[in-house]
Each structure stands twice: as structure tokens, then as C-alpha cells.
Design a protein around this motif. Structure first.
Motif, PDB file in Angstrom:
ATOM      1  N   THR A  58      27.567  36.876  50.208  1.00 58.13           N
ATOM      2  CA  THR A  58      27.670  38.302  50.414  1.00 58.13           C
ATOM      3  C   THR A  58      26.597  38.967  51.068  1.00 58.13           C
ATOM      4  O   THR A  58      26.954  39.746  52.155  1.00 58.13           O
ATOM      5  CB  THR A  58      28.045  38.968  48.912  1.00 58.13           C
ATOM      6  OG1 THR A  58      29.022  38.489  48.376  1.00 58.13           O
ATOM      7  CG2 THR A  58      27.719  40.571  49.174  1.00 58.13           C
ATOM      8  N   ASN A  59      25.246  38.659  51.083  1.00 57.81           N
ATOM      9  CA  ASN A  59      24.152  38.804  51.427  1.00 57.81           C
ATOM     10  C   ASN A  59      24.093  38.327  53.178  1.00 57.81           C
ATOM     11  O   ASN A  59      23.558  39.034  53.827  1.00 57.81           O
ATOM     12  CB  ASN A  59      22.973  38.554  50.855  1.00 57.81           C
ATOM     13  CG  ASN A  59      22.500  39.666  49.857  1.00 57.81           C
ATOM     14  OD1 ASN A  59      23.275  40.485  49.438  1.00 57.81           O
ATOM     15  ND2 ASN A  59      21.486  39.137  49.120  1.00 57.81           N
TER      16      ASN A  59
ATOM     17  N   ALA B 287      26.864  35.386  46.011  1.00 57.86           N
ATOM     18  CA  ALA B 287      25.896  36.356  46.089  1.00 57.86           C
ATOM     19  C   ALA B 287      25.299  35.992  47.557  1.00 57.86           C
ATOM     20  O   ALA B 287      25.026  36.960  48.222  1.00 57.86           O
ATOM     21  CB  ALA B 287      24.979  36.408  45.189  1.00 57.86           C
TER      22      ALA B 287
ATOM     23  N   THR C  37      29.433  35.558  37.594  1.00 56.33           N
ATOM     24  CA  THR C  37      28.767  36.439  38.606  1.00 56.33           C
ATOM     25  C   THR C  37      27.299  36.349  38.335  1.00 56.33           C
ATOM     26  O   THR C  37      26.683  36.129  37.271  1.00 56.33           O
ATOM     27  CB  THR C  37      28.917  38.023  38.127  1.00 56.33           C
ATOM     28  OG1 THR C  37      30.465  38.121  38.319  1.00 56.33           O
ATOM     29  CG2 THR C  37      28.022  39.034  39.030  1.00 56.33           C
TER      30      THR C  37
ATOM     31  N   TYR D 103      17.169  34.972  41.635  1.00 53.44           N
ATOM     32  CA  TYR D 103      18.307  35.064  40.651  1.00 53.44           C
ATOM     33  C   TYR D 103      17.867  34.612  39.397  1.00 53.44           C
ATOM     34  O   TYR D 103      16.867  33.857  39.346  1.00 53.44           O
ATOM     35  CB  TYR D 103      19.582  34.345  40.967  1.00 53.44           C
ATOM     36  CG  TYR D 103      20.135  34.660  42.419  1.00 53.44           C
ATOM     37  CD1 TYR D 103      20.366  35.999  42.676  1.00 53.44           C
ATOM     38  CD2 TYR D 103      20.132  33.817  43.401  1.00 53.44           C
ATOM     39  CE1 TYR D 103      20.769  36.403  44.108  1.00 53.44           C
ATOM     40  CE2 TYR D 103      20.871  34.121  44.720  1.00 53.44           C
ATOM     41  CZ  TYR D 103      21.022  35.468  44.960  1.00 53.44           C
ATOM     42  OH  TYR D 103      21.350  35.756  46.254  1.00 53.44           O
TER      43      TYR D 103
ATOM     44  N   SER E 112      18.355  40.836  45.918  1.00 53.26           N
ATOM     45  CA  SER E 112      19.435  41.851  45.803  1.00 53.26           C
ATOM     46  C   SER E 112      19.827  42.356  47.039  1.00 53.26           C
ATOM     47  O   SER E 112      19.013  42.779  47.990  1.00 53.26           O
ATOM     48  CB  SER E 112      19.042  42.802  44.609  1.00 53.26           C
ATOM     49  OG  SER E 112      18.119  43.841  45.443  1.00 53.26           O
TER      50      SER E 112
ATOM     51  N   GLU F 171      23.435  37.840  39.861  1.00 56.41           N
ATOM     52  CA  GLU F 171      23.000  38.925  40.576  1.00 56.41           C
ATOM     53  C   GLU F 171      21.332  38.691  40.309  1.00 56.41           C
ATOM     54  O   GLU F 171      20.836  38.104  39.551  1.00 56.41           O
ATOM     55  CB  GLU F 171      23.006  40.136  39.951  1.00 56.41           C
ATOM     56  CG  GLU F 171      24.598  40.513  39.910  1.00 56.41           C
ATOM     57  CD  GLU F 171      25.052  41.742  39.455  1.00 56.41           C
ATOM     58  OE1 GLU F 171      24.353  42.186  38.413  1.00 56.41           O
ATOM     59  OE2 GLU F 171      26.251  42.251  39.696  1.00 56.41           O
ATOM     60  N   ALA F 172      20.694  39.378  41.412  1.00 56.78           N
ATOM     61  CA  ALA F 172      19.216  39.173  41.378  1.00 56.78           C
ATOM     62  C   ALA F 172      18.593  40.028  40.398  1.00 56.78           C
ATOM     63  O   ALA F 172      19.182  40.986  39.761  1.00 56.78           O
ATOM     64  CB  ALA F 172      18.699  39.627  42.868  1.00 56.78           C
ATOM     65  N   ASP F 173      17.614  39.525  39.961  1.00 56.67           N
ATOM     66  CA  ASP F 173      16.807  40.385  38.888  1.00 56.67           C
ATOM     67  C   ASP F 173      16.159  41.848  39.357  1.00 56.67           C
ATOM     68  O   ASP F 173      15.878  41.621  40.605  1.00 56.67           O
ATOM     69  CB  ASP F 173      15.757  39.718  38.125  1.00 56.67           C
ATOM     70  CG  ASP F 173      16.005  38.631  37.067  1.00 56.67           C
ATOM     71  OD1 ASP F 173      16.960  38.791  36.358  1.00 56.67           O
ATOM     72  OD2 ASP F 173      15.296  37.465  36.881  1.00 56.67           O
TER      73      ASP F 173
END
Length: 382
Positions: free
Chosen positions: A295-296, A292, A2, A36, A368, A4-6
Motif C-alpha cells: 500500500t505504501n 501494508a 492487519t 510495525y 505509516s 499497522e505502524a505504531d
């Protein structure tokens, strides 16, 4: 894995262009940097280099070329001879130096707008003159864009010496079909012209598309083409300065090897270490980042349909850049200006990509879901 963005609080500690160009009240969704964290294998390789004080000049190691060749074979079933690849600082240098070795001053070089803005600067830097053959709107599915193969034939027949190809195409996320690339190679070969293919976004091709390396499509492509590759976009390594010339024929490889030695030795040693780690050990992270991104990609469709229904958007098949058509919104040729000034969201003006970009913006959605949602909410509130 996985990815994910910070959080924004951590991202704003970065000192790169994305986080220093604008004040903190602006959401930066412009320059092609991802939010990311660095892939762990790359971070480990860089930390190890620092721990052993390995920060000198590059040596005669070909590990980067070999790692790229193995990656290309796994990812695209493309067999690359590492001996026909050479490193340099970045993709821009690959493109400029490739043009310099293929044209004479004043030769015309084709671009296919709307296209990555620096193309318009690389060509005169190399001594050439820009000739535009805009993409056709429509494409195979009637909804996208496509190369104007007939227009390219006219340009080659009229004396254009090189096509500067964007594959996949920035800003559209367009993955050119094999048949079109085969046709382009045949045309270039017939007219004694060349193709320089910028393929930096290739590792970011989405799961519903298949990237075709230009040099893989035919023997004609291998004879007329040279490709630019780098880990910079897919693994967020732009600041580490390492890219690859890739040749498909011995004749083209000899041309690349004949470039001045300084073209190669200016490669960053740390960049080469990071690039080797990316191609050798970074695919699990890359696949997580792509999940990710996809999904965006879909979230953006939902947000626009719900909040900005007059803004047209075709989901890209590569990279993390959205090409948004604001013309029906009535915000003029440069909607990015109003969006920055009033919504405090930074996007790329479409006009930077050519006349065809009037009324468009480019949006970077490698962030994100929360930041993407807030950005669209801010714009929709205007």
C-alpha cells in the motif's frame, strides 16, 4: 491480519538506531528497520523464554533449521535439508565467513553496484579485493535494472573467485529472474568460481513477483553456491542476532560445518527462539506487513507524481526500500544531505551504494502512510 505502524509517540520510545541516530524533529526513513509492532507469535515466544529464565547459551537444538526448511518449502517450493543449514549471529557473519572459506587472501570478489554498502567492507574483512560489475539499467521491462551477465562472465574469466550476490537486490527491490540466476550458476561452475547469495529480503517479496532461491535453480547452483537467510528483515529481528548458512550440496555443507564452532555458538539463544517462531508461526503477520508495505509502495508513487514529478521511482518488487533518482532535481550527488539539513528527513545517500548511486537516495517506506506523506511533503517544500 492487519498490520499497522505504531504511532510516532510510541516509536520514539524505541532505543534502536533508527530512533536514536537523529533528534526528534527528524523523520527517520533510512536504516532498514520497520515501524510495525513485533509479530504476536514472536513476542509470545520471547515472553515465554523470559518467564522460564531461558537466557543461556544455544544448545544442540535444530528447531530453527527445521522451521526454516518448512517455511522455504511452503513459501518458495524450495526443499532445504535442515542438516545442511547452520546458524550464526547475522547475515554479515554468514557472508564474511562464507567468503573466508572460499577465497585466498587477495582473491577478487564481485559486487554488483548499486548495492548494499557493507558488501564493500565484508570483502576486505574476509581477505578479498572488491571487483565491481555494475548492474545494467534497462532490465526485462526496459524500465529497471538487471545483472550484467556478460560482465560477470568477463570477471570470472579474468580470475574473480566469488560473486557476492544480493537476491533480492538491495537497494532496488529487484527480484532476479530464474533465467539470470541459472546463467550465473553456469558461469561460476564453468570458471571454477563460487556464488554467495544474500537472500535476507526474500520473505519480503511482493505479491506481484516470485522469489527464486539461488540454490534452487540448478545442480550447478547447488554445487557452487551458499546462501544467507535470516528472519531479521522480514520480522524486524535484527537486534536478536540469528542467521543461517544454507548449503545445497553435501560438499558445501561440509565446508560450512568445518568453520570454527564459535561461528555457530555465538548465535543468540533468544534470536534462535524468535527466528523459529517467525518461520513457524509468523506468516499471517508477514502477509499483513506485506499488504501494508505494498500500500505504501503505491502511495509513494502517487505522492512523488503529485509533489516531486522530477524524481524518478520504479516501484520495487521486494522489501520496503525505494531507490529514488533525484538527478533531475538538481540537488547534486548527495541530495540526502540537503533533505536532512533542510527538510529534517533522514534518508540513505545513494553514493553509499557505489558510484552509480550519485544523485540517488534510498527511502524506507515501512512506516505509516501519514509519516510517509509528511516526509514527501517536507521534501517537496524545499
Amino acid at each position: 491480519m492487519t498490520v499497522e505502524a505504531d504511532p510516532l509517540s510510541r516509536l520514539r520510545q524505541r532505543t534502536s538506531e533508527k530512533w536514536r541516530e537523529y533528534p526528534d524533529d527528524v523523520l527517520p526513513l533510512f536504516v532498514a528497520e520497520m515501524d510495525y509492532p513485533l509479530a504476536p507469535p514472536i513476542a509470545s515466544a520471547l515472553h515465554a523464554a523470559i518467564d522460564r529464565s531461558d537466557t543461556g547459551y544455544i544448545g544442540p537444538d535444530r528447531a530453527t533449521q527445521e522451521a526454516f526448511a518448512a517455511f522455504a518449502s511452503r513459501r518458495w517450493s524450495w526443499e532445504v535439508d535442515p542438516a545442511r543449514a547452520r546458524t550464526t549471529t547475522d547475515v554479515g557473519v554468514v557472508l564474511v565467513e562464507s567468503l573466508r572459506m572460499l577465497i585466498e587472501p587477495g582473491d577478487r570478489v564481485i559486487v554488483t553496484p548499486p548495492v548494499y554498502p557493507p558488501f564493500y567492507d565484508f570483502i576486505p574483512e574476509a581477505g578479498g579485493v572488491v571487483e565491481e560489475v555494475p548492474l545494467l539499467q534497462g532490465g526485462e521491462d526496459g524500465a529497471g535494472w538487471a545483472l550484467d551477465v556478460a560482465g560477470l562472465e568477463r570477471a570470472f574469466a579474468g580470475g574473480a573467485r566469488v560473486l557476492l550476490l544480493c537476491n533480492p537486490h538491495n537497494p532496488l527491490g529487484l527480484v532476479h529472474p530464474r533465467a539470470e540466476l541459472e546463467a550465473v550458476a553456469a558461469l561460476a561452475a564453468h570458471h571454477g568460481a563460487w556464488v554467495v547469495s544474500d537472500e535476507v529480503h526474500a520473505p519480503l517479496t511482493h505479491s506481484d513477483a516470485a522469489f527464486t532461491p539461488f540454490l534452487s535453480v540448478s545442480e550447478e547452483a547447488r554445487q557452487v553456491g551458499v546462501a544467507a537467510h535470516a528472519a531479521s528483515k522480514a520480522w524486524n529481528l535484527a537486534g536478536l542476532k540469528c542467521a543461517l548458512f544454507v548449503a545445497g550440496s553435501e560438499e558445501m555443507a561440509a565446508r560450512v560445518r568445518a568453520l570454527p564452532i564459535e561461528v555457530e555458538v555465538r548465535t543468540s539463544h533468544l534470536g534462535r527462539i524468535a527466528t523459529t517462531a517467525a518461520y513457524s508461526h509468523g506468516e499471517e503477520w508477514l502477509d499483513g506487513a506485506l499488504r501494508a508495505i505494498e500500500t505504501n509502495r503505491q502511495l509513494l508513487s502517487v505522492l512523488l507524481t503529485d509533489r516531486l514529478p522530477r524524481v524518478l521511482y520504479r516501484e520495487p518488487h521486494a522489501s520496503y526500500l525505494a531507490w529514488l533518482d533525484f538527478r533531475e532535481q538538481g540537488w547534486g550527488d548527495d541530495p540526502a544531505r540537503r533533505i536532512l539539513e533542510e527538510a529534517r528527513v533522514a534518508l540513505n545517500p545513494g553514493t553509499d551504494f557505489g558510484r552509480e548511486g550519485a544523485g540517488f537516495v534510498r527511502l524506507n517506506f515501512a512506516c505509516s502512510p501519514e509519516v510517509l506523506t509528511e516526509a514527501i511533503d517536507r521534501i517537496a517544500a524545499l
